[in-house]
Design an enzyme around this catalytic site. Structure first.
Site, short mmCIF file in Angstrom:
data_model
loop_
_atom_site.label_atom_id
_atom_site.label_comp_id
_atom_site.label_asym_id
_atom_site.label_seq_id
_atom_site.Cartn_x
_atom_site.Cartn_y
_atom_site.Cartn_z
N HIS A 190 35.85 14.08 27.65
CA HIS A 190 35.16 13.53 28.82
C HIS A 190 33.76 12.98 28.49
O HIS A 190 33.42 11.87 28.86
CB HIS A 190 35.05 14.59 29.93
N ARG A 211 62.60 24.25 33.46
CA ARG A 211 63.67 25.14 32.99
C ARG A 211 64.26 25.97 34.13
O ARG A 211 65.39 26.43 34.06
CB ARG A 211 63.08 26.06 31.93
N HIS A 247 41.19 12.39 32.38
CA HIS A 247 41.08 12.16 33.82
C HIS A 247 39.70 11.63 34.23
O HIS A 247 39.55 11.06 35.30
CB HIS A 247 41.51 13.39 34.63
N GLU A 295 29.22 22.54 35.54
CA GLU A 295 30.25 23.13 36.41
C GLU A 295 29.77 24.51 36.86
O GLU A 295 29.05 25.19 36.13
CB GLU A 295 31.54 23.33 35.62
#
Ligand code: BG6
Length: 470
Positions: A234, A42, A172, A210
């Protein structure tokens, strides 16, 4: 001849992942001739301002891999258009841009790197302006819904404009080298496939830990939680690849049919087994390495969002698959934020020999490490040099997937690999519509059971391994 149109073209994902990946594909000669990349957003920008932004970010994210010579070629393919995606007035610009080519039969890839609420106006406008031809493909990614109903709605919107063969749903994790290697490992080695079942396997552990917390995504994360942010996509993808039956061929749909069957055979987790099969937990303050880090609630306080602090940042599940191959074998899935290290791996623990003469406490294990290293290792139990029968050696044979054909070959990033597959029109590593619905249905069952019995939210210290189901 290809046009890649990125909606959300100067957003975080585009700058951090998509454009760096396209830069590598350009450098390595994997983009077709006469390729054009159009970033749509935009913000009002002229071409020079746009190129400045991209160049600065590429330098930041590519580091030493940024090369002026490649940039000169790459930047020639880059274009920018400002379009208000939810409005009506600007779409003619895209139509003009796409029709301004020497060939009418150009392939067009639309990458919707925008919030799902914009999928509806984008698909409607592409259709209204006849921009969805048989030569187009669309790429979308999570969050693809927050439950079964909303995922159905997204599937319907995409289907209003594209056929399933044109839709590429990204997870991913499916672009990671070690994940793409699972089928090779299983189906090209007799040694593996012959023992890949309940007769020989004791348990399977799938763990993704993580060290990061919720970073700047507190608003999204607190609405979502780890079950929906990490497990539905995942971890379930990893489970599918480990558990699927041999596909008839390596064709995308043969593989995806088998993945769908795994999800349909998952034993539901409901109020009867939810307590013994699940843990939900949240991190409290602790230490990761040398760093003191705040707890989840404190992390949220530092962010400008309207949040309740009720999301789980850690999930552990004990899952069974009700089919001939796996009946009775537990799959332990575990993932969380602010754990002791960044690590993703799958461990297959084999049974003891039937006639267990040595009574070793250890068993054979096959470990597939997805990150940070890319390795497959097997431990074998052997006699120690000069040892007696009881003193066995635990011997680890490790294969490094990272070695490639050349020493220290660069391992492509997941997005680079996946973009290349979209360019080649190969849907193997993309999630099909029915698969996504089946996984949401199973996850919704867990959430419902959590809420019906009001399952306790456990706490774990940041920097720890998190709670255990055993
Ligand atoms: C994303 C999640 O899909 O995956 C994040 O939204 C998570 O919360 C990330 O941090 C993990 O990906 P990776 O590749 O770093 O393991």
């Amino acid at each position: 001849m290809l046009d890649i149109v990125i909606f959300g073209g100067i957003g975080d994902l585009a700058l951090r992942k998509l454009l760096p990946s396209l830069f590598y594909l350009c450098r390595d000669g994997h983009l077709p001739d006469q390729n054009r990349i159009l970033c749509v957003s935009r913000a009002k920008k002229n071409r020079a301002e746009f190129l400045d932004i991209i160049k600065e970010k590429l330098i930041q994210f590519l580091g030493h891999d940024f090369e002026e010579k490649v940039w000169t070629n790459f930047s020639e393919t880059l274009n920018y258009l400002d379009i208000d995606l939810s409005g009506h007035d600007d779409w003619y610009k895209l139509e003009q841009y796409l029709s301004n080519t020497p060939s009418k039969d150009r392939d067009v890839i639309y990458y919707l790197s925008v919030t799902p609420s914009l999928f509806t106006p984008i698909c409607a406008k592409l259709k209204e302006n006849n921009l969805n031809s048989e030569y187009s493909r669309v790429v979308v990614e999570k969050p693809l819904g927050e439950d079964y109903q909303s995922a159905c709605a997204i599937n319907d919107v995409l289907a209003s404009c594209f056929s399933e063969k044109q839709i590429y749903r990204i997870d991913h994790y499916l672009g990671k080298e070690a994940v793409q290697n699972i089928l090779h490992l299983r189906f090209s080695n007799y040694l593996m496939e012959a023992v890949w079942n309940k007769k020989h396997i004791e348990r399977i552990d799938i763990k993704v830990s993580e060290t990061v917390g919720v970073e700047g995504r507190g608003g999204f994360f607190d609405r979502t939680g780890t079950l929906r942010d990490m497990v539905q996509n995942h971890l379930m993808q990893l489970l599918n690849y480990i558990a699927l039956e041999p596909p008839k061929t390596l064709g995308a749909d043969d593989i995806r049919d088998q993945k769908l069957k795994v999800i349909r055979d998952l034993v539901p987790i409901d109020i009867k087994n939810v307590k013994s099969s699940t843990i939900r937990a949240q991190y409290i303050a602790g230490k990761i390495g040398e760093h003191e880090v705040p707890g989840y609630l404190q992390d949220l306080k530092n962010q400008p969002y309207d949040v309740t602090g009720t999301a789980e940042t850690f999930v552990a599940l004990k899952v069974y698959i009700d089919n001939e191959r796996w009946r009775g074998v537990p799959f332990y899935l575990k993932t969380g934020k602010r754990l002791d290290n960044r690590h993703a791996e799958i461990t297959i623990t084999f049974k003891k020999p039937e006639n267990d003469l040595y009574h070793e406490p250890d068993s054979n294990q096959l470990t597939i490490q997805i990150q940070p290293a890319l390795t497959v290792s097997i431990n074998l139990l052997m006699k120690k040099l000069m040892g007696t029968g009881a003193a066995l050696n635990r011997h680890q044979n490790q294969m490094d997937l990272n070695s490639g054909d050349e020493p220290r070959m660069r391992v492509p990033e997941a997005y680079e690999r996946l973009l290349r597959e979209v360019i080649k029109s190969d849907q193997t590593y993309f999630v099909r519509g029915d698969e996504i619905l089946a996984s949401w249905e199973w996850i919704d069952g867990i959430r419902q059971a959590w809420s019906e019995i009001n399952l306790e939210m456990q706490q774990y210290e940041a920097g720890s391994e998190g709670p255990s189901l055993e």
